[in-house]
Structures are given as structure tokens and as C-alpha cells.
Design a protein around this motif. Structure first.
Motif, mmCIF file in Angstrom:
data_model
loop_
_atom_site.group_PDB
_atom_site.id
_atom_site.type_symbol
_atom_site.label_atom_id
_atom_site.label_comp_id
_atom_site.label_asym_id
_atom_site.label_seq_id
_atom_site.Cartn_x
_atom_site.Cartn_y
_atom_site.Cartn_z
ATOM 1 N N GLN A 47 0.879 -1.170 0.000
ATOM 2 C CA GLN A 47 0.000 0.000 0.000
ATOM 3 C C GLN A 47 0.913 1.215 0.000
ATOM 4 O O GLN A 47 1.843 1.288 0.788
ATOM 5 C CB GLN A 47 -0.872 0.012 1.262
ATOM 6 C CG GLN A 47 -1.741 -1.225 1.392
ATOM 7 C CD GLN A 47 -2.373 -1.358 2.776
ATOM 8 O OE1 GLN A 47 -2.058 -0.621 3.701
ATOM 9 N NE2 GLN A 47 -3.257 -2.331 2.908
ATOM 10 N N SER A 56 2.490 0.131 4.165
ATOM 11 C CA SER A 56 2.203 -1.178 4.755
ATOM 12 C C SER A 56 2.030 -2.139 3.588
ATOM 13 O O SER A 56 2.053 -1.714 2.426
ATOM 14 C CB SER A 56 0.925 -1.121 5.605
ATOM 15 O OG SER A 56 0.699 -2.351 6.266
ATOM 16 N N SER A 57 1.898 -3.422 3.884
ATOM 17 C CA SER A 57 1.595 -4.388 2.830
ATOM 18 C C SER A 57 0.543 -5.345 3.359
ATOM 19 O O SER A 57 0.619 -5.791 4.505
ATOM 20 C CB SER A 57 2.843 -5.184 2.446
ATOM 21 O OG SER A 57 3.869 -4.312 2.000
ATOM 22 N N GLU A 58 -0.439 -5.639 2.516
ATOM 23 C CA GLU A 58 -1.490 -6.563 2.937
ATOM 24 C C GLU A 58 -1.046 -7.997 2.691
ATOM 25 O O GLU A 58 -0.544 -8.340 1.622
ATOM 26 C CB GLU A 58 -2.795 -6.280 2.182
ATOM 27 C CG GLU A 58 -3.919 -7.218 2.627
ATOM 28 C CD GLU A 58 -5.291 -6.834 2.103
ATOM 29 O OE1 GLU A 58 -5.396 -5.904 1.276
ATOM 30 O OE2 GLU A 58 -6.268 -7.485 2.551
ATOM 31 N N SER A 114 -0.413 -5.722 7.121
ATOM 32 C CA SER A 114 -1.841 -5.755 7.449
ATOM 33 C C SER A 114 -2.359 -7.166 7.223
ATOM 34 O O SER A 114 -2.132 -7.735 6.151
ATOM 35 C CB SER A 114 -2.615 -4.801 6.539
ATOM 36 O OG SER A 114 -2.071 -3.493 6.608
ATOM 37 N N ASN A 116 -5.755 -9.856 7.346
ATOM 38 C CA ASN A 116 -7.221 -9.929 7.349
ATOM 39 C C ASN A 116 -7.671 -10.859 8.470
ATOM 40 O O ASN A 116 -7.161 -11.977 8.589
ATOM 41 C CB ASN A 116 -7.715 -10.474 6.009
ATOM 42 C CG ASN A 116 -7.455 -9.509 4.881
ATOM 43 O OD1 ASN A 116 -8.119 -8.479 4.756
ATOM 44 N ND2 ASN A 116 -6.453 -9.812 4.057
ATOM 45 N N GLU A 148 -7.185 -6.049 9.593
ATOM 46 C CA GLU A 148 -8.282 -5.618 8.719
ATOM 47 C C GLU A 148 -9.540 -6.419 9.038
ATOM 48 O O GLU A 148 -9.536 -7.641 8.977
ATOM 49 C CB GLU A 148 -7.902 -5.828 7.242
ATOM 50 C CG GLU A 148 -6.741 -4.965 6.796
ATOM 51 C CD GLU A 148 -6.537 -4.984 5.279
ATOM 52 O OE1 GLU A 148 -7.348 -5.589 4.545
ATOM 53 O OE2 GLU A 148 -5.544 -4.373 4.819
ATOM 54 N N ASP A 178 -12.106 -2.955 6.423
ATOM 55 C CA ASP A 178 -11.927 -3.405 5.044
ATOM 56 C C ASP A 178 -13.244 -3.263 4.280
ATOM 57 O O ASP A 178 -14.312 -3.284 4.877
ATOM 58 C CB ASP A 178 -11.523 -4.888 5.082
ATOM 59 C CG ASP A 178 -10.709 -5.300 3.872
ATOM 60 O OD1 ASP A 178 -10.640 -4.537 2.900
ATOM 61 O OD2 ASP A 178 -10.147 -6.401 3.922
ATOM 62 N N LYS A 199 -10.645 1.251 4.498
ATOM 63 C CA LYS A 199 -10.288 0.881 3.126
ATOM 64 C C LYS A 199 -11.524 1.030 2.252
ATOM 65 O O LYS A 199 -12.481 0.271 2.379
ATOM 66 C CB LYS A 199 -9.756 -0.558 3.082
ATOM 67 C CG LYS A 199 -8.467 -0.700 3.884
ATOM 68 C CD LYS A 199 -7.840 -2.061 3.698
ATOM 69 C CE LYS A 199 -7.103 -2.155 2.372
ATOM 70 N NZ LYS A 199 -6.359 -3.445 2.275
ATOM 71 N N GLU A 235 -8.751 0.925 -2.330
ATOM 72 C CA GLU A 235 -8.326 -0.406 -2.783
ATOM 73 C C GLU A 235 -8.771 -0.689 -4.208
ATOM 74 O O GLU A 235 -9.720 -0.104 -4.707
ATOM 75 C CB GLU A 235 -8.716 -1.533 -1.825
ATOM 76 C CG GLU A 235 -10.107 -1.584 -1.319
ATOM 77 C CD GLU A 235 -10.388 -2.859 -0.487
ATOM 78 O OE1 GLU A 235 -9.469 -3.521 0.016
ATOM 79 O OE2 GLU A 235 -11.570 -3.174 -0.355
ATOM 80 N N GLN A 255 -3.842 1.120 -3.042
ATOM 81 C CA GLN A 255 -3.461 -0.278 -3.206
ATOM 82 C C GLN A 255 -4.175 -0.797 -4.439
ATOM 83 O O GLN A 255 -5.344 -0.485 -4.655
ATOM 84 C CB GLN A 255 -3.913 -1.058 -1.960
ATOM 85 C CG GLN A 255 -3.605 -2.538 -1.969
ATOM 86 C CD GLN A 255 -4.114 -3.263 -0.713
ATOM 87 O OE1 GLN A 255 -4.630 -2.634 0.218
ATOM 88 N NE2 GLN A 255 -3.983 -4.579 -0.700
#
Ligand code: C2E
Ligand code: MG
Ligand code: MG
Ligand code: MG
Length: 281
Positions: A47, A56-58, A114, A116, A148, A178, A199, A235, A255
Motif C-alpha cells: 500500500q 504497509s503491505s497486505e 496488514s 485480514n 483488517e 476493510d 479501506k 483499494e 493499493q
């Protein structure tokens, strides 16, 4: 035989015929062994902030079954939720994420992830203790993890979920909503709960193109979030036009496939070690 019936589950697994029931049962059966058979892995999707820093990265769960091949999490997560595997999967993902963060910390790479979290998992009495045990085992800084949650979980509002959200925030984790905008609108919880991020769902990002009304809607969401000191992530950014529009609406982070598709752990490590990376927001 087209034996048609309907699953009346929370996720409404569709109006299904016999073949779908067979696939459902096959997935259910296979999923219970996916961890021990080493069929799971993660991908990561960065992201970015408006100046192209990764903030950050999901972490996205992947499952490669020996016969079915890659099964989408949109298909198997609901089945895991309905059959009590979701806690096991959720903790497995958390362990992978924390292992990766720990490796980054050792290499002096300051980054965030991040994950879920399913509402079904979050509702469990042992969620916080088990989650925190994994995070602490890896000595990962709590501020580097965002959880998330989908909006529906908070609105359906069961107080146990709200209690968990508060507990997690007290522990220093960030909380993100989310798929924001997809659920029934009840904005009360935004003010009441220690949410740090929204998001904005991909359907809004897509709909903004050619719809001034949708653009206004997203702008309003971003303004409202700002007033509440909540960050926004758009997103599903697939085009440069969508990126520009999301920026113009005041979204703080972005993202989507246009920026990066979800990538393997190896590719992500190379990306995140590039010198261009700085901590954003
Ligand atoms: P999500 O959390 O909203 O994740 C974003 C989804 O959008 C991901 O799909 C991602 O690959 C996809 N995506 C990202 N950028 C774009 C884009 O530009 N265009 C389009 N069309 N799609 C994009 P994915 O990986 O298939 O995951 C689907 C959903 O499955 C996730 O939606 C999340 O709800 C769930 N999921 C994935 N991993 C986990 C997990 O570890 N635990 C739980 N509980 N759910 C997970
Ligand atoms: Mg997500
Ligand atoms: Mg989403
Ligand atoms: Mg989604």
C-alpha cells in the motif's frame, strides 16, 4: 441429477446444484489438511502513500491444492468460517506475517503488515491471547501490525467484536475497516471505536470513473475520516486515472494492480529492501 438447494449460511454460498455441493464438501475436507500438507502460502500487496512510499503491505492467504490448483480465498475463507477452520488459518497467517516482520526487523527494515481477520475468528474468547502470543513469540512490535476487519462484522455490532477491537487497540495494534462502504451504513462505530484506517472498497474506486456522484461520495468519506483522524486507503486501483481520482478525493493511501499485484514473499522482500522505501504517513 440437478439436485438444487440453497445454503442458508451467513455468507450465502450461492444457489447451488449438486456439483457445487460436491466441490464445497471437497474443499471442506481438503482444507482441514491444507496446513499439515504445506499447501498454504502467503502473498503480499504493498500500500502506497501519495508520494509512492510503501506504508504497509497486505498479507493475502493462498492455497494451492494438488488437484484443484489454486483456490481463491473468496471461495475457501467462507467455507473455513462455516466449518470452524478459520481460527487455525487465521493464526497460521499471523505466524507467517510475524515471521516475515521479525526477519525485516533483524535486517533493520522498518515496515508494516496488514492481516485480514475474520469476524468469526475475532469473536472467539481466545482470539486476543493466541494472537498476541504469536506476535510476542516473534518479538514483533505491535505498532507494525494492522488488523483488517470487514465492516459488516462491526455493524452487526455484536458487543463481543467491539470489545475485541478495544482490547487490540489497547495492545497497540492498528485496526482497519476493510471493504468500507459495502455494508449497511452505520457510521456510529467509526466514532465509538478506536479505528485507525478505512479501506474504501474497490467498487467505489471503479465507479468513480464517469460518476461525479460517486466521486463526491468518496470525497465525503475521506473528509469524514480525516475529521475523525482516520486514514483512508483506496483499494483496487487498476489504472492511472483511478489513482489520480482517488488522490483528488483525498484518499491517503492506495493499493491495487496498477501499483503492484499481490506478490510472492521473495519478490516482496526485494521490493521492500529497495532504497526508495521510506516509512510514510
Ligand atoms: P480483501 O481483504 O478486500 O483483499 C483485497 C482483494 O482484492 C485481494 O483478493 C486482492 O488480490 C484483490 N485486489 C488487489 N488489488 C486489486 C485490483 O486492482 N483489482 C482487483 N480486481 N482486485 C484487486 P484475494 O487475495 O483474492 O482475497 C479476497 C478476499 O479474501 C480478501 O479481500 C479477504 O477478504 C479474504 N482473505 C484473503 N486472505 C485472507 C486471510 O488471510 N484471512 C481472512 N480472514 N481473509 C482473507
Ligand atoms: Mg483486506
Ligand atoms: Mg478489501
Ligand atoms: Mg474485498
Amino acid at each position: 441429477v440437478k439436485n438444487t438447494s440453497t445454503f442458508k449460511s451467513e455468507h450465502e454460498y450461492f444457489h447451488v446444484n449438486a456439483i457445487d455441493i460436491e466441490r464445497y464438501n471437497y474443499i471442506k475436507h481438503s482444507l482441514s489438511r491444507a496446513i499439515s500438507n504445506n499447501e498454504l502460502y502467503i502473498e503480499l500487496q504493498p500500500q502506497y502513500d501519495a508520494t509512492k512510499n510503501v506504508i504497509s503491505s497486505e498479507v493475502l492467504l493462498r492455497w494451492k491444492h494438488p488437484h484443484m490448483g489454486t483456490v481463491s480465498p473468496s471461495e475457501f475463507i467462507p467455507i473455513a468460517e462455516e466449518n470452524d477452520f478459520i481460527a487455525e488459518l487465521g493464526l497460521w497467517v499471523c505466524n507467517e506475517a510475524c515471521g516475515l516482520l521479525s526477519e525485516c526487523q533483524s535486517n533493520k527494515i522498518n515496515t508494516k503488515l496488514s492481516v485480514n481477520i475474520s469476524a468469526k475468528h475475532l469473536a472467539r474468547a481466545d482470539f486476543v491471547s493466541k494472537f498476541v502470543a504469536i506476535v510476542n513469540k516473534w518479538r514483533v512490535s505491535h505498532k507494525n501490525l494492522t488488523l483488517e476487519l470487514t465492516e459488516g462484522a462491526l455493524i452487526r455490532g455484536v458487543s463481543v467484536i467491539q470489545r475485541r477491537v478495544r482490547e487490540l487497540a489497547e495492545q497497540g495494534f492498528s485496526l482497519s475497516i476493510d471493504d468500507f462502504g459495502l455494508g449497511d451504513s452505520n457510521l456510529n462505530y467509526l466514532q465509538d471505536l478506536p479505528i485507525t484506517e478505512l479501506k474504501v472498497d474497490r467498487v467505489f474506486v471503479e465507479a468513480m470513473e464517469g460518476s461525479q456522484q460517486k466521486t463526491l461520495l468518496v470525497t465525503s468519506i475521506c473528509n469524514m475520516a480525516k475529521a475523525l483522524h482516520i486514514n483512508t486507503v483506496a483499494e483496487g486501483i487498476e489504472t492511472t486515472g483511478q489513482l489520480d481520482q482517488a488522490k483528488a478525493c483525498g484518499c491517503g493511501a492506495f493499493q491495487g494492480y496498477y501499483l503492484d499485484k499481490p506478490m510472492s514473499v521473495g519478490d516482496w522482500k526485494s521490493k521492500i529492501s529497495e532504497k526508495q522505501y521510506k516509512e510514510g504517513i
